[in-house]
Write a protein that holds these residues in place. Structure first.
Motif, mmCIF file in Angstrom:
data_model
loop_
_atom_site.group_PDB
_atom_site.id
_atom_site.type_symbol
_atom_site.label_atom_id
_atom_site.label_comp_id
_atom_site.label_asym_id
_atom_site.label_seq_id
_atom_site.Cartn_x
_atom_site.Cartn_y
_atom_site.Cartn_z
ATOM 1 N N PHE A 53 0.877 -1.004 0.119
ATOM 2 C CA PHE A 53 0.064 -0.076 -0.034
ATOM 3 C C PHE A 53 0.937 1.330 0.107
ATOM 4 C CE2 PHE A 53 -2.672 3.361 1.802
ATOM 5 C CZ PHE A 53 -3.595 3.353 0.978
ATOM 6 N N GLU A 54 1.945 1.265 0.710
ATOM 7 C CA GLU A 54 2.804 2.518 0.887
ATOM 8 C C GLU A 54 3.623 2.550 -0.321
ATOM 9 O OE1 GLU A 54 5.504 1.721 4.073
ATOM 10 O OE2 GLU A 54 4.227 2.110 5.730
ATOM 11 N N GLU A 55 3.982 1.490 -1.387
ATOM 12 C CA GLU A 55 4.571 1.726 -2.383
ATOM 13 C C GLU A 55 3.835 1.961 -3.476
ATOM 14 O OE1 GLU A 55 6.942 -1.605 -2.942
ATOM 15 O OE2 GLU A 55 8.414 -1.131 -1.428
ATOM 16 N N LEU A 56 2.542 1.258 -3.697
ATOM 17 C CA LEU A 56 1.884 1.252 -4.844
ATOM 18 C C LEU A 56 0.319 1.872 -4.824
ATOM 19 C CD1 LEU A 56 2.594 -2.119 -6.026
ATOM 20 C CD2 LEU A 56 3.884 -0.251 -6.776
ATOM 21 N N ASN A 57 0.076 2.121 -3.670
ATOM 22 C CA ASN A 57 -1.111 2.657 -3.050
ATOM 23 C C ASN A 57 -2.345 1.746 -3.557
ATOM 24 O OD1 ASN A 57 -2.688 4.774 -1.680
ATOM 25 N ND2 ASN A 57 -3.163 5.570 -3.879
ATOM 26 N N ILE A 58 -2.032 0.407 -3.537
ATOM 27 C CA ILE A 58 -3.183 -0.668 -3.648
ATOM 28 C C ILE A 58 -3.344 -1.540 -2.683
ATOM 29 C CG2 ILE A 58 -3.042 -0.563 -6.286
ATOM 30 C CD1 ILE A 58 -1.266 -3.234 -5.816
ATOM 31 N N LYS A 59 -4.507 -1.828 -2.181
ATOM 32 C CA LYS A 59 -4.756 -2.835 -1.322
ATOM 33 C C LYS A 59 -4.916 -4.314 -1.784
ATOM 34 C CE LYS A 59 -7.368 0.620 1.451
ATOM 35 N NZ LYS A 59 -8.793 1.078 1.774
ATOM 36 N N ILE A 60 -4.162 -5.227 -1.057
ATOM 37 C CA ILE A 60 -3.884 -6.627 -1.428
ATOM 38 C C ILE A 60 -4.296 -7.351 -0.261
ATOM 39 C CG2 ILE A 60 -2.223 -6.061 -3.275
ATOM 40 C CD1 ILE A 60 -0.217 -7.456 -1.192
ATOM 41 N N LYS A 61 -4.279 -8.853 -0.651
ATOM 42 C CA LYS A 61 -4.683 -9.750 0.357
ATOM 43 C C LYS A 61 -3.253 -10.739 -0.038
ATOM 44 C CE LYS A 61 -7.703 -13.314 2.421
ATOM 45 N NZ LYS A 61 -8.899 -13.879 2.190
ATOM 46 N N PRO A 62 -2.365 -10.942 0.989
ATOM 47 C CA PRO A 62 -1.224 -11.929 0.654
ATOM 48 C C PRO A 62 -1.941 -13.210 0.334
ATOM 49 C CG PRO A 62 -0.800 -10.543 2.683
ATOM 50 C CD PRO A 62 -2.409 -10.435 2.203
ATOM 51 N N GLY A 63 -1.528 -13.861 -0.694
ATOM 52 C CA GLY A 63 -1.591 -15.176 -1.207
ATOM 53 C C GLY A 63 -0.836 -16.046 -0.668
ATOM 54 N N LYS A 64 -0.349 -17.236 -1.430
ATOM 55 C CA LYS A 64 0.121 -18.308 -0.997
ATOM 56 C C LYS A 64 1.670 -18.085 -0.828
ATOM 57 C CE LYS A 64 0.988 -20.896 -5.005
ATOM 58 N NZ LYS A 64 1.437 -22.271 -5.581
ATOM 59 N N PHE A 65 2.402 -18.747 -0.108
ATOM 60 C CA PHE A 65 3.851 -18.618 0.154
ATOM 61 C C PHE A 65 4.424 -19.213 -0.851
ATOM 62 C CE2 PHE A 65 7.771 -20.696 1.841
ATOM 63 C CZ PHE A 65 8.584 -19.686 2.023
ATOM 64 N N VAL A 66 5.475 -18.630 -1.621
ATOM 65 C CA VAL A 66 6.083 -19.228 -2.718
ATOM 66 C C VAL A 66 7.717 -19.611 -2.430
ATOM 67 C CG1 VAL A 66 4.373 -18.623 -4.339
ATOM 68 C CG2 VAL A 66 6.335 -16.938 -4.072
ATOM 69 N N GLY A 67 8.189 -18.804 -1.615
ATOM 70 C CA GLY A 67 9.712 -19.162 -1.210
ATOM 71 C C GLY A 67 10.401 -17.843 -0.850
ATOM 72 N N THR A 68 11.493 -17.981 -0.500
ATOM 73 C CA THR A 68 12.339 -17.151 0.110
ATOM 74 C C THR A 68 13.560 -16.948 -1.057
ATOM 75 O OG1 THR A 68 13.873 -18.612 1.623
ATOM 76 C CG2 THR A 68 11.909 -17.431 2.503
ATOM 77 N N TRP A 69 14.287 -15.417 -0.736
ATOM 78 C CA TRP A 69 15.396 -15.264 -1.404
ATOM 79 C C TRP A 69 16.084 -14.315 -0.666
ATOM 80 C CZ3 TRP A 69 15.491 -10.308 -3.939
ATOM 81 C CH2 TRP A 69 14.135 -9.643 -3.824
ATOM 82 N N TRP A 70 17.244 -13.696 -1.084
ATOM 83 C CA TRP A 70 17.891 -12.697 -0.472
ATOM 84 C C TRP A 70 18.971 -12.019 -1.310
ATOM 85 C CZ3 TRP A 70 23.146 -12.735 -0.751
ATOM 86 C CH2 TRP A 70 23.650 -13.818 -1.416
ATOM 87 N N PHE A 71 19.255 -10.753 -0.799
ATOM 88 C CA PHE A 71 20.279 -10.109 -1.344
ATOM 89 C C PHE A 71 20.913 -8.781 -0.373
ATOM 90 C CE2 PHE A 71 16.387 -7.465 -1.004
ATOM 91 C CZ PHE A 71 16.919 -5.999 -0.716
#
Length: 135
Positions: A53-71
């Motif tokens: 919401f802060e970045e894109l100004n859209i409201k979402i509902k988190p879906g299914k977990f798909v994995g982790t990654w890092w940087f």
């Protein structure tokens, strides 16, 4: 001293393309998934909803977990562990002008799987591996 941070990221896939945010970092331009760091006491789902919401100004509902990654962040060498959820893109318009986050988001872009292969120097390798396993 570098630290480890945790972030929640949204993977939106629509018409065979993934949504990326193009950000201006201090030393380069980079592409990332929407989302951001957890605040103290937040669940990953709460952080994801707030950050998108802060970045894109859209409201979402988190879906299914798909994995982790890092940087590793350029600015302070902190390692960011990204917990990623595939989310349904809402029937709303992205409004970057209303971006209340501190990131310098230049634009959003829908990227095909083929185009991702051409952006290898702008997307973290662990994210590319996750994307290859998902779509």
């Amino acid at each position: 001293m570098p630290q480890i941070r945790v972030a929640a990221k949204a993977l939106f896939i629509k018409n065979g393309k993934a949504l990326f945010v193009k950000q201006q970092l201090p030393t380069r331009v980079a592409y990332d998934l929407p989302g951001g760091k957890l605040e103290y006491g937040e669940t990953t789902e709460e952080a994801l909803t707030r950050e998108v919401f802060e970045e894109l100004n859209i409201k979402i509902k988190p879906g299914k977990f798909v994995g982790t990654w890092w940087f590793i962040r350029d600015i302070d060498k902190d390692q960011v562990i990204c917990i990623t959820y595939q989310c349904e893109f809402p029937d709303e318009e992205i409004k970057l002008l209303n971006n209340i986050s501190t990131e310098k988001i230049l634009e959003t872009i829908w990227v095909s799987k083929e185009k991702i292969d051409e952006m290898l120097d702008q997307i973290p390798q662990p994210l590319i591996k996750l994307l290859q396993s998902v779509f």
